[in-house]
Write a protein that holds these residues in place. Sequence first.
Motif, PDB file in Angstrom:
ATOM      1  N   SER A 163      -1.937   9.410 -16.011  1.00  0.00           N
ATOM      2  CA  SER A 163      -2.022   8.291 -16.954  1.00  0.00           C
ATOM      3  C   SER A 163      -0.887   8.325 -17.973  1.00  0.00           C
ATOM      4  O   SER A 163      -0.348   7.284 -18.349  1.00  0.00           O
ATOM      5  CB  SER A 163      -3.374   8.305 -17.672  1.00  0.00           C
ATOM      6  N   VAL A 164      -0.516   9.523 -18.424  1.00  0.00           N
ATOM      7  CA  VAL A 164       0.609   9.653 -19.360  1.00  0.00           C
ATOM      8  C   VAL A 164       1.901   9.197 -18.696  1.00  0.00           C
ATOM      9  O   VAL A 164       2.722   8.495 -19.304  1.00  0.00           O
ATOM     10  CB  VAL A 164       0.725  11.103 -19.867  1.00  0.00           C
ATOM     11  N   ALA A 165       2.082   9.583 -17.438  1.00  0.00           N
ATOM     12  CA  ALA A 165       3.305   9.204 -16.718  1.00  0.00           C
ATOM     13  C   ALA A 165       3.418   7.686 -16.583  1.00  0.00           C
ATOM     14  O   ALA A 165       4.508   7.119 -16.706  1.00  0.00           O
ATOM     15  CB  ALA A 165       3.320   9.866 -15.342  1.00  0.00           C
ATOM     16  N   ILE A 166       2.301   7.012 -16.356  1.00  0.00           N
ATOM     17  CA  ILE A 166       2.325   5.560 -16.184  1.00  0.00           C
ATOM     18  C   ILE A 166       2.430   4.828 -17.518  1.00  0.00           C
ATOM     19  O   ILE A 166       3.272   3.934 -17.701  1.00  0.00           O
ATOM     20  CB  ILE A 166       1.066   5.093 -15.419  1.00  0.00           C
TER      21      ILE A 166
ATOM     22  N   GLY B 123       6.208   4.715 -11.976  1.00  0.00           N
ATOM     23  CA  GLY B 123       5.476   3.935 -11.003  1.00  0.00           C
ATOM     24  C   GLY B 123       4.293   4.709 -10.453  1.00  0.00           C
ATOM     25  O   GLY B 123       4.168   5.927 -10.673  1.00  0.00           O
ATOM     26  N   PRO B 124       3.404   4.048  -9.698  1.00  0.00           N
ATOM     27  CA  PRO B 124       2.208   4.711  -9.161  1.00  0.00           C
ATOM     28  C   PRO B 124       2.518   5.910  -8.269  1.00  0.00           C
ATOM     29  O   PRO B 124       1.811   6.925  -8.329  1.00  0.00           O
ATOM     30  CB  PRO B 124       1.517   3.600  -8.371  1.00  0.00           C
ATOM     31  N   LEU B 125       3.580   5.817  -7.438  1.00  0.00           N
ATOM     32  CA  LEU B 125       3.877   6.913  -6.509  1.00  0.00           C
ATOM     33  C   LEU B 125       4.329   8.177  -7.230  1.00  0.00           C
ATOM     34  O   LEU B 125       3.724   9.248  -7.044  1.00  0.00           O
ATOM     35  CB  LEU B 125       4.909   6.467  -5.477  1.00  0.00           C
ATOM     36  N   PRO B 126       5.390   8.132  -8.067  1.00  0.00           N
ATOM     37  CA  PRO B 126       5.784   9.368  -8.754  1.00  0.00           C
ATOM     38  C   PRO B 126       4.707   9.883  -9.701  1.00  0.00           C
ATOM     39  O   PRO B 126       4.541  11.107  -9.849  1.00  0.00           O
ATOM     40  CB  PRO B 126       7.056   8.976  -9.509  1.00  0.00           C
ATOM     41  N   ALA B 127       3.978   8.976 -10.344  1.00  0.00           N
ATOM     42  CA  ALA B 127       2.901   9.419 -11.234  1.00  0.00           C
ATOM     43  C   ALA B 127       1.801  10.118 -10.436  1.00  0.00           C
ATOM     44  O   ALA B 127       1.255  11.145 -10.866  1.00  0.00           O
ATOM     45  CB  ALA B 127       2.328   8.219 -11.989  1.00  0.00           C
TER      46      ALA B 127
ATOM     47  N   ASP C 226      -4.956  -1.507 -12.166  1.00  0.00           N
ATOM     48  CA  ASP C 226      -5.294  -1.449 -10.737  1.00  0.00           C
ATOM     49  C   ASP C 226      -4.206  -0.812  -9.881  1.00  0.00           C
ATOM     50  O   ASP C 226      -4.041  -1.157  -8.711  1.00  0.00           O
ATOM     51  CB  ASP C 226      -5.592  -2.855 -10.219  1.00  0.00           C
ATOM     52  N   ALA C 227      -3.462   0.135 -10.461  1.00  0.00           N
ATOM     53  CA  ALA C 227      -2.356   0.755  -9.721  1.00  0.00           C
ATOM     54  C   ALA C 227      -2.819   1.411  -8.421  1.00  0.00           C
ATOM     55  O   ALA C 227      -2.064   1.454  -7.439  1.00  0.00           O
ATOM     56  CB  ALA C 227      -1.648   1.790 -10.611  1.00  0.00           C
TER      57      ALA C 227
ATOM     58  N   LEU D 119      -9.778   7.386  -9.891  1.00  0.00           N
ATOM     59  CA  LEU D 119      -8.978   6.383 -10.595  1.00  0.00           C
ATOM     60  C   LEU D 119      -8.995   5.041  -9.872  1.00  0.00           C
ATOM     61  O   LEU D 119      -8.960   3.981 -10.505  1.00  0.00           O
ATOM     62  CB  LEU D 119      -7.535   6.871 -10.734  1.00  0.00           C
ATOM     63  N   SER D 120      -9.049   5.079  -8.555  1.00  0.00           N
ATOM     64  CA  SER D 120      -9.055   3.825  -7.792  1.00  0.00           C
ATOM     65  C   SER D 120     -10.319   3.019  -8.061  1.00  0.00           C
ATOM     66  O   SER D 120     -10.298   1.784  -7.989  1.00  0.00           O
ATOM     67  CB  SER D 120      -8.927   4.125  -6.293  1.00  0.00           C
ATOM     68  N   ARG D 121     -11.427   3.707  -8.371  1.00  0.00           N
ATOM     69  CA  ARG D 121     -12.682   3.012  -8.666  1.00  0.00           C
ATOM     70  C   ARG D 121     -12.807   2.639 -10.135  1.00  0.00           C
ATOM     71  O   ARG D 121     -13.247   1.544 -10.473  1.00  0.00           O
ATOM     72  CB  ARG D 121     -13.887   3.885  -8.278  1.00  0.00           C
TER      73      ARG D 121
END
Length: 330
Positions: free
Chosen positions: A94-97, A103-107, A161-162, A241-243
């Motif tokens: 969450s901090v990275a985003i 972005g979602p992938l590196p985070a 919704d990442a 996190l997805s939910r």
Amino acid sequence: MKTTTAGQAPAPARHRASLAVLGTYLGLAAALLILIVLFSCLSSHFWSYSTFSTIANQIPDLMVLAVGMTFVLIIGGIDLSVGSVLALAASALSVAILSWGWGPLPAGLLGLACAALAGTVTGSITVAWRIPSFIVSLGVLEMARGAAYQLTGSRTAYIGDAYAWLADPLLWGISPAFLIALAVTVLAQLVLTRSVFGRQLIGIGTNEEAVRLAGIDPRPSKVLVFTVMGLLAGVAALFQLSRLEAADPNAGAGLELQVIAAVVIGGTSLMGGRGSVVSTFFGVLIISVLAAGLAQVGANEPTKRIITGAVIVIAVVLDTYRTRRARGRG
């Protein structure tokens, strides 16, 4: 005179072992079926595709954590930090985003790396200083939870919704997260039963000194198991996190008890040396169906805790009985 290939058990022994495994699977399937029938009789809404698809879409995080814990218990260890490591991975992500604009992938990769590092720390300290993993993971539990609070400022961080695609139902209402967790379960079972590494883990849990005398250093394998446990806690964080679409520093509190319960109900020995990922999958289903059924019949939280705890105690008693009976035969 009958001969056997080097490293293999005699055919009668292999046959008895296969029958024992089959008996375990049938017993767990029967217990699951009994629960389904019971709650279907007690609640008119339980027996429905909606109920079963909801259960399937809510258990991927528990599934992958239980897979990792199966390997940890097989080598004679235990990891109490998995819930806190899950929260740490989600918080770092969450901090990275939100703060760094990743972005979602590196985070997501950062979250997985943090979780794997936590597992490596637990395994390395346990192996290097020969400290029981129970104590080490208890310390890592506190450190990971504290780090999660620090990263989020003790507040829930909403990331949007990442990762929602992991929870969005596909065909027949089943989410990608469940399919991924199922693939992890199948792969882990193949590793445990069809690879040299899997046989080493069972050997370590059965008699680590014998493995060492055979010329195999068990330390790298033990550290790797805890690293994988941490990595799977990171995967579970992505599923949550997805939910929820938010990183909660309190996420996963007490989750380690559910994970251990599912693995023990599945028949993995707390003493090490025996376990099955397929049996663990049945254990996860039993725990999840039990929780869903109790909720549908209106059981309050204290009642649910009492019943779930009783199931865990019964599973531990049965495990102890099986272990003593096996030693008596030996």
